[in-house]
Design an enzyme around this catalytic site. Sequence first.
Site: not given
Length: 232
Positions: A15, A17, A48, A52, A56, A59, A163, A189
């Site tokens: 991944d 970030a 927020a 994750m 986006k 999200h 994802r 992560d």
Amino acid sequence: SDRKHRGPLQAVILDWAGTTMDYGCYAPAVVFIEVFRRNGVDVSIEEAREPMGAHKKVHIRKLSQIPAVAKRWEEAHEKPCDEEDVERMFQEFVPLQLDCLADYADLIPGTLEAVEKFRARGLKIGSTTGYTGEMMELLRAEAKKRGYNPDSSVCATDVPAGRPEPWMCLRNAEALGVYPMESIVKIGDTLADVEEGLNAGMWTVGLAKTGNEIGLNREEIESLAPDDLERR
């Protein structure tokens, strides 16, 4: 016939970030907060961070559906957050995210060494991200300046769904020319990263310390008491 893979690992998919760059996965979190703030709704950094790993826009949608956030939205707007709001916020999100990406582009300590070891073992390096294509281009350029250049990169906008669907992982396998899936390790992560890898039939490793789940940068991690760090 027994088709189980008995050979060595052939590739690793990383991944971005919170895994290879942007210690603590801050770049997206701060921008999600800003976009909602501009729409008259306060969201906490914990809220927020909850969805994750997703594309986006997904999200933003999931964030607007967290019950406490949905309630604040209705109080501010006198109506629920709808798909039009989500689309508008995503359009606001893109330039803001592009503006600050480079500020969070430092590689996580150990990334270059790990990649060197992977390569020494003959592994190919793929990557997946919830970022869009233009964000990905910017990240790749920043990473390259710092000595990290994966063989393949696939982002959420390249596939029918991001994802936890497995498509980004499978697209990497195809680009790298590697199969079966059991010979690939997916590392990320977020919970969505882990689900993505498992859904693709790959070995999967979840990282906590540098990523979204703890959500602290290196300085913040180093100032924690050892038992507090262990608990997190």
